[in-house]
Write an enzyme that holds these catalytic residues in place. Structure first.
Site, PDB file in Angstrom:
ATOM      1  N   THR A 199       0.817  -1.214   0.000  1.00 10.70           N
ATOM      2  CA  THR A 199       0.000   0.000   0.000  1.00 10.70           C
ATOM      3  C   THR A 199       0.845   1.255   0.000  1.00 10.70           C
ATOM      4  O   THR A 199       0.437   2.290  -0.547  1.00 10.70           O
ATOM      5  CB  THR A 199      -0.946  -0.005   1.216  1.00 10.70           C
ATOM      6  N   THR A 249       1.008  -4.898   3.817  1.00 10.05           N
ATOM      7  CA  THR A 249       0.717  -5.265   5.202  1.00 10.05           C
ATOM      8  C   THR A 249       0.018  -6.613   5.352  1.00 10.05           C
ATOM      9  O   THR A 249       0.077  -7.223   6.416  1.00 10.05           O
ATOM     10  CB  THR A 249      -0.142  -4.182   5.878  1.00 10.05           C
ATOM     11  N   ASP A 250      -0.649  -7.094   4.299  1.00 13.15           N
ATOM     12  CA  ASP A 250      -1.405  -8.337   4.434  1.00 13.15           C
ATOM     13  C   ASP A 250      -0.526  -9.536   4.765  1.00 13.15           C
ATOM     14  O   ASP A 250      -0.957 -10.459   5.464  1.00 13.15           O
ATOM     15  CB  ASP A 250      -2.189  -8.630   3.152  1.00 13.15           C
TER      16      ASP A 250
END
Length: 329
Positions: free
Chosen positions: A12, A89-90
């Site tokens: 992101t 971040t996932d």
């Protein structure tokens, strides 16, 4: 002045909203992101590397290992003080943990990213990157393994997990809390973390599945995994490490086929232990030969089992990599 290498790896932090589809997509280069981190030249010289532009869910253990080898070469250089890695971040906690398990360096390795894209108000990428660079150039960050830096907090890669799908402070350490903070560009540590001997591997040589236990489940997924010749299974069990009775047969079958089964808990905090003696309880599973994964969440236990099985095929050694110093049997 100290030199910090920054490895841009998508996520992101590198995204902005595509007006055609009204959703965030990879768009920014490392140089474009760094142009938003104002004043950082007063803290360290920056050397940028573009590794990938992958979203978090596109990462795989094989790519993670490639990244680890890339970071190792940078950390081995005498002119590099520390390394910062950006990441989606996932899957960030899984990559950070893999780096922590495989890198051999005492230099600070910091993994960071952003919870908001560059098109959103409150874009947190530059602030997280600045705090990470401060940490990577701090002598106090030496000998601490891989750290995750978000929202001014520092968490150990071996302990941290993503606890919120949208908050800026999405990364937390269950049971213990952060290892330190970055306050007004100053890095402060409040406790030490446990370091483990790195496992040096050249390639990913194991296929491991993760199965989450829920009320009434049976051995269907376990049997399917065995039939697909997986190398290891992680069961995210209930509570202290217990499973529904109909899952026991599948676990026993996996163990008889020399497929290691690691038990973790689906609970956010706490650790697994053979506290319960009923059918499906931790005591029965322990007696069958499962490995206890302490307080690791399932996704990180899977990464550790993949690395452990790529490091050694000796199941006694695999057990020791999970349990040594944590369980006395």
């Amino acid at each position: 002045m100290k030199k910090v290498a920054i490895v841009f790896n998508g996520g992101t932090i590198s995204m902005k909203i595509d007006p055609r589809i009204h959703a965030a997509v990879p768009s920014l280069s490392g140089e474009e992101i760094m142009s938003m981190v104002t004043g950082i030249e007063g803290f360290a010289k920056i050397e940028c590397h573009n590794f990938s532009s992958l979203p978090g869910p596109h990462m795989s253990p094989e790519i993670m290992l490639d990244l680890s080898q890339f970071v190792q070469k940078l950390a081995d250089r005498d002119d590099i003080t520390g390394v910062v890695v950006t990441h989606g971040t996932d899957s960030l906690e899984e990559t950070a943990f893999l780096l922590d398990l495989t890198l051999k360096t005492e230099k600070p390795i910091i993994v960071t990213g952003a919870m908001r894209s560059s098109s959103e108000l409150g874009y947190d990428g530059p602030a997280n990157l600045a705090a990470s660079i401060c940490t990577a150039s701090s002598e106090d960050a030496l000998h601490r393994g891989v750290l995750v830096c978000f929202n001014g907090e520092l968490n150990s890669a071996s302990e941290v997990t993503k606890v919120n799908s949208m908050a800026l402070n999405a990364f937390k350490t269950p049971n213990f809390g952060p290892i330190g903070i970055v306050d007004n560009n100053r890095v402060m540590f409040y406790r030490d973390n446990i370091r483990h001997k790195p496992m040096k591997i050249d390639k990913i040589d194991a296929k491991v599945v993760l199965i989450k236990a829920a009320a009434g489940m049976d051995s269907t997924l376990l049997d399917y995994s065995i039939d697909k010749n997986v190398d290891g299974i992680v069961v995210e069990a209930m509570g202290r490490g217990n499973v529904p009775p109909d899952m026991v047969e599948g676990i026993e079958r996996a163990l008889k086929n020399n497929i290691p089964v690691v038990i973790t808990s689906r609970c956010f905090e706490g650790r697994v232990l053979d506290s319960y003696g009923y059918h499906g309880g931790g005591k029965e599973l322990r007696n069958l030969g499962v490995i206890f994964g302490d307080n690791l969440p399932g996704q990180k236990a899977r990464i550790k089992l993949i690395i452990a099985l790529s490091y050694t095929k000796n199941l006694k050694e695999v057990r020791e990599l999970f349990e040594k110093g944590l369980y006395n049997y």
